[in-house]
Design a protein around this motif. Structure first.
Motif, PDB file in Angstrom:
ATOM      1  N   ALA A  56       0.826  -1.215   0.000  1.00  0.00           N
ATOM      2  CA  ALA A  56       0.000   0.000   0.000  1.00  0.00           C
ATOM      3  C   ALA A  56       0.853   1.255   0.000  1.00  0.00           C
ATOM      4  O   ALA A  56       0.410   2.306  -0.458  1.00  0.00           O
ATOM      5  CB  ALA A  56      -0.934   0.002   1.209  1.00  0.00           C
ATOM      6  N   GLY A  57       2.043   1.139   0.544  1.00  0.00           N
ATOM      7  CA  GLY A  57       2.951   2.279   0.569  1.00  0.00           C
ATOM      8  C   GLY A  57       3.412   2.593   1.981  1.00  0.00           C
ATOM      9  O   GLY A  57       2.662   3.142   2.779  1.00  0.00           O
ATOM     10  N   ALA A  58       4.635   2.216   2.248  1.00  0.00           N
ATOM     11  CA  ALA A  58       5.204   2.436   3.580  1.00  0.00           C
ATOM     12  C   ALA A  58       5.285   3.918   3.917  1.00  0.00           C
ATOM     13  O   ALA A  58       5.151   4.310   5.071  1.00  0.00           O
ATOM     14  CB  ALA A  58       6.585   1.799   3.678  1.00  0.00           C
ATOM     15  N   LEU A  59       5.497   4.749   2.906  1.00  0.00           N
ATOM     16  CA  LEU A  59       5.576   6.192   3.159  1.00  0.00           C
ATOM     17  C   LEU A  59       4.191   6.812   3.306  1.00  0.00           C
ATOM     18  O   LEU A  59       4.034   7.832   3.972  1.00  0.00           O
ATOM     19  CB  LEU A  59       6.353   6.891   2.040  1.00  0.00           C
ATOM     20  CG  LEU A  59       7.819   6.496   1.924  1.00  0.00           C
ATOM     21  CD1 LEU A  59       8.473   7.214   0.763  1.00  0.00           C
ATOM     22  CD2 LEU A  59       8.562   6.775   3.218  1.00  0.00           C
ATOM     23  N   GLN A  60       3.197   6.194   2.693  1.00  0.00           N
ATOM     24  CA  GLN A  60       1.832   6.697   2.827  1.00  0.00           C
ATOM     25  C   GLN A  60       1.246   6.312   4.187  1.00  0.00           C
ATOM     26  O   GLN A  60       0.459   7.058   4.752  1.00  0.00           O
ATOM     27  CB  GLN A  60       0.959   6.135   1.708  1.00  0.00           C
ATOM     28  CG  GLN A  60      -0.441   6.705   1.678  1.00  0.00           C
ATOM     29  CD  GLN A  60      -1.252   6.172   0.515  1.00  0.00           C
ATOM     30  OE1 GLN A  60      -0.772   5.396  -0.308  1.00  0.00           O
ATOM     31  NE2 GLN A  60      -2.499   6.587   0.442  1.00  0.00           N
ATOM     32  N   GLU A  79      13.660  -0.987   8.802  1.00  0.00           N
ATOM     33  CA  GLU A  79      14.162   0.390   8.882  1.00  0.00           C
ATOM     34  C   GLU A  79      14.927   0.759   7.609  1.00  0.00           C
ATOM     35  O   GLU A  79      14.757   1.850   7.066  1.00  0.00           O
ATOM     36  CB  GLU A  79      15.063   0.555  10.103  1.00  0.00           C
ATOM     37  CG  GLU A  79      15.626   1.951  10.242  1.00  0.00           C
ATOM     38  CD  GLU A  79      16.598   2.091  11.395  1.00  0.00           C
ATOM     39  OE1 GLU A  79      16.728   3.208  11.901  1.00  0.00           O
ATOM     40  OE2 GLU A  79      17.234   1.079  11.780  1.00  0.00           O
ATOM     41  N   THR A  80      15.744  -0.164   7.133  1.00  0.00           N
ATOM     42  CA  THR A  80      16.506   0.077   5.906  1.00  0.00           C
ATOM     43  C   THR A  80      15.574   0.305   4.724  1.00  0.00           C
ATOM     44  O   THR A  80      15.760   1.236   3.940  1.00  0.00           O
ATOM     45  CB  THR A  80      17.455  -1.107   5.624  1.00  0.00           C
ATOM     46  OG1 THR A  80      18.354  -1.239   6.734  1.00  0.00           O
ATOM     47  CG2 THR A  80      18.233  -0.909   4.341  1.00  0.00           C
ATOM     48  N   ARG A  81      14.529  -0.547   4.591  1.00  0.00           N
ATOM     49  CA  ARG A  81      13.574  -0.387   3.496  1.00  0.00           C
ATOM     50  C   ARG A  81      12.875   0.965   3.562  1.00  0.00           C
ATOM     51  O   ARG A  81      12.715   1.654   2.551  1.00  0.00           O
ATOM     52  CB  ARG A  81      12.525  -1.503   3.524  1.00  0.00           C
ATOM     53  CG  ARG A  81      13.013  -2.779   2.881  1.00  0.00           C
ATOM     54  CD  ARG A  81      11.885  -3.742   2.568  1.00  0.00           C
ATOM     55  NE  ARG A  81      11.025  -4.077   3.687  1.00  0.00           N
ATOM     56  CZ  ARG A  81      11.282  -4.994   4.619  1.00  0.00           C
ATOM     57  NH1 ARG A  81      12.415  -5.661   4.574  1.00  0.00           N
ATOM     58  NH2 ARG A  81      10.436  -5.243   5.575  1.00  0.00           N
ATOM     59  N   LEU A  82      12.474   1.359   4.768  1.00  0.00           N
ATOM     60  CA  LEU A  82      11.777   2.633   4.935  1.00  0.00           C
ATOM     61  C   LEU A  82      12.703   3.808   4.613  1.00  0.00           C
ATOM     62  O   LEU A  82      12.305   4.759   3.933  1.00  0.00           O
ATOM     63  CB  LEU A  82      11.236   2.753   6.359  1.00  0.00           C
ATOM     64  CG  LEU A  82      10.250   3.868   6.639  1.00  0.00           C
ATOM     65  CD1 LEU A  82       9.033   3.774   5.723  1.00  0.00           C
ATOM     66  CD2 LEU A  82       9.806   3.824   8.093  1.00  0.00           C
ATOM     67  N   GLU A  96      15.319   3.749   2.609  1.00  0.00           N
ATOM     68  CA  GLU A  96      15.556   3.756   1.164  1.00  0.00           C
ATOM     69  C   GLU A  96      14.371   4.352   0.414  1.00  0.00           C
ATOM     70  O   GLU A  96      14.550   5.116  -0.539  1.00  0.00           O
ATOM     71  CB  GLU A  96      15.839   2.324   0.669  1.00  0.00           C
ATOM     72  CG  GLU A  96      17.175   1.795   1.083  1.00  0.00           C
ATOM     73  CD  GLU A  96      17.346   0.296   0.799  1.00  0.00           C
ATOM     74  OE1 GLU A  96      16.339  -0.382   0.447  1.00  0.00           O
ATOM     75  OE2 GLU A  96      18.475  -0.196   0.949  1.00  0.00           O
ATOM     76  N   LEU A  97      13.160   3.998   0.824  1.00  0.00           N
ATOM     77  CA  LEU A  97      11.975   4.558   0.182  1.00  0.00           C
ATOM     78  C   LEU A  97      11.903   6.071   0.372  1.00  0.00           C
ATOM     79  O   LEU A  97      11.571   6.806  -0.557  1.00  0.00           O
ATOM     80  CB  LEU A  97      10.703   3.895   0.741  1.00  0.00           C
ATOM     81  CG  LEU A  97      10.466   2.460   0.323  1.00  0.00           C
ATOM     82  CD1 LEU A  97       9.331   1.844   1.150  1.00  0.00           C
ATOM     83  CD2 LEU A  97      10.145   2.382  -1.160  1.00  0.00           C
ATOM     84  N   ALA A  98      12.219   6.519   1.582  1.00  0.00           N
ATOM     85  CA  ALA A  98      12.205   7.960   1.869  1.00  0.00           C
ATOM     86  C   ALA A  98      13.263   8.690   1.043  1.00  0.00           C
ATOM     87  O   ALA A  98      13.000   9.770   0.505  1.00  0.00           O
ATOM     88  CB  ALA A  98      12.419   8.203   3.372  1.00  0.00           C
ATOM     89  N   ALA A  99      14.435   8.098   0.930  1.00  0.00           N
ATOM     90  CA  ALA A  99      15.519   8.734   0.147  1.00  0.00           C
ATOM     91  C   ALA A  99      15.156   8.808  -1.327  1.00  0.00           C
ATOM     92  O   ALA A  99      15.392   9.827  -1.975  1.00  0.00           O
ATOM     93  CB  ALA A  99      16.819   7.952   0.338  1.00  0.00           C
TER      94      ALA A  99
END
Length: 138
Positions: free
Chosen positions: A86-90, A126-129, A131-134
């Protein structure tokens, strides 16, 4: 939160509160599945996993059986899968909370290395999140 009382006060039912909650979550899960409500399905999986953790907070609670732990881990992982799709950043709070549930359940395993596996799981999330944010900022 599952109260510390083992049974529903004043009820003739022999089911524990945790068993009743699990049954109701299961019904909700099936209903949302029929409706194809993926977000609500993920929320049910989250709460079904969390229920196992809440059972452990009751004073004098026995460790989770292997079957109960495996089921709770499946529920927790299904919840994390949805929030990743669904979207970790959303939905960052849901993404993080679901991964914390997985880690807490991994920690409940009665084997050597369980805590290290839980920490590795959180580090990976944490790494995945990050990377998505970057990549979103780029």
């Amino acid at each position: 939160r599952v109260p510390s009382q083992p049974r529903l006060a004043g009820s003739k039912r022999s089911d524990s509160l945790a068993e009743l909650a699990d049954r109701h979550f299961g019904k909700a899960l099936r209903a949302f599945d029929e409706l194809r409500e993926d977000r609500e399905i993920a929320v049910c999986h989250f709460h079904m996993a969390d229920l196992a953790l809440q059972e452990q907070r009751v004073p004098g609670a026995a460790p989770l059986s292997k079957a109960r732990l495996a089921a709770a881990l499946r529920h927790a992982r299904r919840s994390t899968e949805y929030w990743e799709r669904a979207g970790a950043l959303q939905y960052p709070k849901d993404f993080i909370s679901s991964h914390i549930r997985v880690a807490r359940l991994l920690e409940c395993q009665q084997r050597t290395g369980a805590i290290a596996e839980a920490v590795e799981h959180l580090a990976s999330a944490e790494t995945r999140l990050a990377e998505l944010a970057a990549s979103a900022d780029a």
